[in-house]
Design a protein around this motif. Sequence first.
Motif, PDB file in Angstrom:
ATOM      1  N   LEU A 116       0.830  -1.202   0.000  1.00  0.00           N
ATOM      2  CA  LEU A 116       0.000   0.000   0.000  1.00  0.00           C
ATOM      3  C   LEU A 116       0.865   1.252   0.000  1.00  0.00           C
ATOM      4  O   LEU A 116       0.619   2.190  -0.776  1.00  0.00           O
ATOM      5  CB  LEU A 116      -0.937  -0.019   1.207  1.00  0.00           C
ATOM      6  CG  LEU A 116      -1.740   1.257   1.464  1.00  0.00           C
ATOM      7  CD1 LEU A 116      -2.649   1.574   0.291  1.00  0.00           C
ATOM      8  CD2 LEU A 116      -2.562   1.105   2.752  1.00  0.00           C
ATOM      9  N   LEU A 117       1.862   1.289   0.859  1.00  0.00           N
ATOM     10  CA  LEU A 117       2.741   2.458   0.923  1.00  0.00           C
ATOM     11  C   LEU A 117       3.462   2.668  -0.402  1.00  0.00           C
ATOM     12  O   LEU A 117       3.616   3.812  -0.870  1.00  0.00           O
ATOM     13  CB  LEU A 117       3.759   2.281   2.057  1.00  0.00           C
ATOM     14  CG  LEU A 117       3.172   2.282   3.477  1.00  0.00           C
ATOM     15  CD1 LEU A 117       4.233   1.883   4.500  1.00  0.00           C
ATOM     16  CD2 LEU A 117       2.591   3.648   3.819  1.00  0.00           C
ATOM     17  N   ASP A 118       3.890   1.577  -1.037  1.00  0.00           N
ATOM     18  CA  ASP A 118       4.551   1.694  -2.343  1.00  0.00           C
ATOM     19  C   ASP A 118       3.581   2.195  -3.410  1.00  0.00           C
ATOM     20  O   ASP A 118       3.958   2.968  -4.302  1.00  0.00           O
ATOM     21  CB  ASP A 118       5.107   0.330  -2.771  1.00  0.00           C
ATOM     22  CG  ASP A 118       6.260  -0.139  -1.903  1.00  0.00           C
ATOM     23  OD1 ASP A 118       6.859   0.715  -1.194  1.00  0.00           O
ATOM     24  OD2 ASP A 118       6.558  -1.346  -1.903  1.00  0.00           O
ATOM     25  N   CYS A 119       2.327   1.768  -3.315  1.00  0.00           N
ATOM     26  CA  CYS A 119       1.315   2.186  -4.290  1.00  0.00           C
ATOM     27  C   CYS A 119       1.090   3.692  -4.240  1.00  0.00           C
ATOM     28  O   CYS A 119       0.982   4.350  -5.273  1.00  0.00           O
ATOM     29  CB  CYS A 119       0.009   1.438  -4.026  1.00  0.00           C
ATOM     30  SG  CYS A 119      -1.404   2.063  -4.933  1.00  0.00           S
ATOM     31  N   VAL A 120       1.014   4.238  -3.025  1.00  0.00           N
ATOM     32  CA  VAL A 120       0.767   5.680  -2.876  1.00  0.00           C
ATOM     33  C   VAL A 120       1.848   6.502  -3.573  1.00  0.00           C
ATOM     34  O   VAL A 120       1.573   7.578  -4.128  1.00  0.00           O
ATOM     35  CB  VAL A 120       0.668   6.043  -1.380  1.00  0.00           C
ATOM     36  CG1 VAL A 120       0.651   7.550  -1.181  1.00  0.00           C
ATOM     37  CG2 VAL A 120      -0.577   5.413  -0.778  1.00  0.00           C
TER      38      VAL A 120
ATOM     39  N   ILE B 161       0.710   6.202 -10.337  1.00  0.00           N
ATOM     40  CA  ILE B 161      -0.281   6.999  -9.618  1.00  0.00           C
ATOM     41  C   ILE B 161       0.087   8.481  -9.680  1.00  0.00           C
ATOM     42  O   ILE B 161      -0.760   9.344  -9.963  1.00  0.00           O
ATOM     43  CB  ILE B 161      -0.381   6.524  -8.155  1.00  0.00           C
ATOM     44  CG1 ILE B 161      -0.991   5.114  -8.085  1.00  0.00           C
ATOM     45  CG2 ILE B 161      -1.188   7.504  -7.311  1.00  0.00           C
ATOM     46  CD1 ILE B 161      -2.433   5.025  -8.514  1.00  0.00           C
ATOM     47  N   LEU B 162       1.340   8.792  -9.435  1.00  0.00           N
ATOM     48  CA  LEU B 162       1.776  10.191  -9.415  1.00  0.00           C
ATOM     49  C   LEU B 162       1.671  10.831 -10.791  1.00  0.00           C
ATOM     50  O   LEU B 162       1.250  11.995 -10.922  1.00  0.00           O
ATOM     51  CB  LEU B 162       3.218  10.275  -8.898  1.00  0.00           C
ATOM     52  CG  LEU B 162       3.446   9.802  -7.452  1.00  0.00           C
ATOM     53  CD1 LEU B 162       4.928   9.846  -7.113  1.00  0.00           C
ATOM     54  CD2 LEU B 162       2.646  10.647  -6.466  1.00  0.00           C
ATOM     55  N   GLU B 163       2.058  10.088 -11.829  1.00  0.00           N
ATOM     56  CA  GLU B 163       2.072  10.663 -13.180  1.00  0.00           C
ATOM     57  C   GLU B 163       0.692  10.728 -13.827  1.00  0.00           C
ATOM     58  O   GLU B 163       0.526  11.373 -14.863  1.00  0.00           O
ATOM     59  CB  GLU B 163       3.020   9.846 -14.061  1.00  0.00           C
ATOM     60  CG  GLU B 163       4.486   9.983 -13.657  1.00  0.00           C
ATOM     61  CD  GLU B 163       5.380   8.957 -14.333  1.00  0.00           C
ATOM     62  OE1 GLU B 163       4.879   8.258 -15.263  1.00  0.00           O
ATOM     63  OE2 GLU B 163       6.550   8.834 -13.940  1.00  0.00           O
ATOM     64  N   SER B 164      -0.282  10.067 -13.227  1.00  0.00           N
ATOM     65  CA  SER B 164      -1.629  10.100 -13.799  1.00  0.00           C
ATOM     66  C   SER B 164      -2.272  11.476 -13.666  1.00  0.00           C
ATOM     67  O   SER B 164      -3.190  11.809 -14.414  1.00  0.00           O
ATOM     68  CB  SER B 164      -2.519   9.073 -13.115  1.00  0.00           C
ATOM     69  OG  SER B 164      -2.831   9.457 -11.788  1.00  0.00           O
ATOM     70  N   ARG B 165      -1.823  12.259 -12.677  1.00  0.00           N
ATOM     71  CA  ARG B 165      -2.358  13.596 -12.399  1.00  0.00           C
ATOM     72  C   ARG B 165      -3.841  13.557 -12.025  1.00  0.00           C
ATOM     73  O   ARG B 165      -4.548  14.540 -12.143  1.00  0.00           O
ATOM     74  CB  ARG B 165      -2.139  14.533 -13.598  1.00  0.00           C
ATOM     75  CG  ARG B 165      -0.670  14.721 -13.938  1.00  0.00           C
ATOM     76  CD  ARG B 165      -0.471  15.708 -15.054  1.00  0.00           C
ATOM     77  NE  ARG B 165       0.963  15.862 -15.356  1.00  0.00           N
ATOM     78  CZ  ARG B 165       1.453  16.655 -16.304  1.00  0.00           C
ATOM     79  NH1 ARG B 165       0.613  17.378 -17.040  1.00  0.00           N
ATOM     80  NH2 ARG B 165       2.740  16.739 -16.510  1.00  0.00           N
TER      81      ARG B 165
END
Length: 630
Positions: free
Chosen positions: A577-581, A586-590
């Motif tokens: 979960l922590l890695d997913c965040v 996830i980050l680049e999806s905006r």
Amino acid sequence: MCGIAGIFNISGMPIDQRILCAMSDALVHRGPDDSGYHIDNGLGLAHRRLAIIDLAAGKQPIYNEFGTVCVVFNGEIYNFHKLRAELEGYGHRFSTSTDTEVIVHSWEQWGDECVQRFRGMFAFALWDSKSETLFLARDRLGIKPLYYGWLSPDVFAFASELKSLRKHPHFRSDISWPAVEDYFAYGFVPDPHSIYSQVRKLPPAHHLRISKSRADSQPVKYWDAQFGTCSAELNVASIAEELVDRLREAVSSHLVSDVPLGAFLSGGVDSSAVVALMAELHDAKPTTCSISFGTPEFNEAQYAEEVANRYKTIHHVRQVEPEDLSLLDRLASIFDEPFADSSAIPTFRLCEITRQWVTVALSGDGGDENFAGYRDHRLHRNKQRLRALMPKSFRRALFGNLARIYPPLYQAPSYLRARTTFQTLALDEVESFARGRMIASPEVRSQLFTTSFKSELQGYDATEVMRRHAIDAPVRDPLSLAQYLDMKVYLPSDILTKVDRTSMANSLEVRVPLLDHEFVEWTAQLPSHLKLRNGVPKFILKKAFESRLSNTTLYRPKKGFSIPLANWLRGPLKQRLLDCVDSPHILESRIFNHGSLKRFTTEHINGYRDHGPLLWALMMFDGFLRAHNS
């Protein structure tokens, strides 16, 4: 069961057989026994077969006697013997013993209206070379899937699963922003949307006609469940007896098979009722399969065993442990679009063990929708009764203010957490029910998404999914509306999608006699007080099976088919979960506000709030993005 796919170049451009074969090969898990193709004047059909009926002569596509009509078909037509006899009376000639051949002759006899004649689960594509028409249809309840889309102005394509459409070179992987909003509201993408802007799902009980002269056709609804028109006082004993007779007939029709057949047995009332009737109808001992959990509060294996012992079934059980997380990386490829029902893991394991013993399994899905079995059904009815006691403006002001001033009390016992109840009482009936079905409220989603993503939505809100179905809902009371909305949204897009993909990933056919449309039509007409009485859900179903099942099976509290999700995310899945965040996808999806993701995760891990369903949805979305970008 089977997989189907096809391409229609309305310009008449020849079909590239390599593309059609690639689309078919992507569905090999749905039909490992055989493949077949039809190519004709800009039209290509593909079929993958899991042989169930007429093993020797059932190869598809199947044609009429003149070769002018052909079909690729996924499903079962349970009344095909009766239809065949009727069609032979009209002069049609058959060359196989399959249910599939009934479809082509029914089209010749009745055209679009042929779907009204079919009793079963189906998604099929039929080509009529005389009129150069492609006809697609999906069963009434949405048991079998069908995706379609215009991949270019002249290229129409369809398939049982998205992975097949992705093999076409004209496929574009642009994500549908409304579908993302829907997904983080409900945990799935409801029809008619798919996660891709270019592709749609044919809704249940709809057909679609495409021809070279009319490429702009829209899906046409051919059926709906009419709820609760019977208001007369009914004798409970006689209705219970009729229920058993009607369900027995539905189960009997679902037992037609030329391969080994068994049943899922959870130990709940729905699957237990199906198994009880199977045992009565079968001379041989039924094969039953169950899943157990290492966590006692989620485990119903002992109840399944009780039913298995009572009916002397050949029973098989597999235990799912918290460490059994090897499926996580496979879920994205199984579902093709984000899907956040965590019970997909035990459902896959159930299908996996069942396929070791049989090729066809009956399930108890549909009982909750037919007989008001969900907790949300009871809550919705009670809230609507309270709403009816006061004027709308007064109710909104009263409960809206109470919701604002009442403390959240996230860690208090449930009976003290009244804030959500006050919020929903201030809303209208449809929005209130929609919120009850959401894994993340509009307020949470507002924090979850970035400002730029919310602007892309242009005001769209996932509540519209429910409103669209509620506008013309053929119901008379709040309980029936709740059932109807679940039948239109939750059942096809979550429950049946989960069962279809996990079973097909194991080349297992699953049949659902409680969703036989004639049985659904009958149960829909029953008054609501026979479904939910004195706080007892599924009242008439339980009453009907009192002589066949124990009170423990019938009347113990409902557990559902779930996993200890909150604990998993604080334990064996914590690091994932922590890695997913912080995942680059996830980050680049905006799409997501990273600060909110961090806060939700911290609150959950520390036990301050249970964000389990939302965080699981995030992990499944990350898995989809990784597969999507690969």
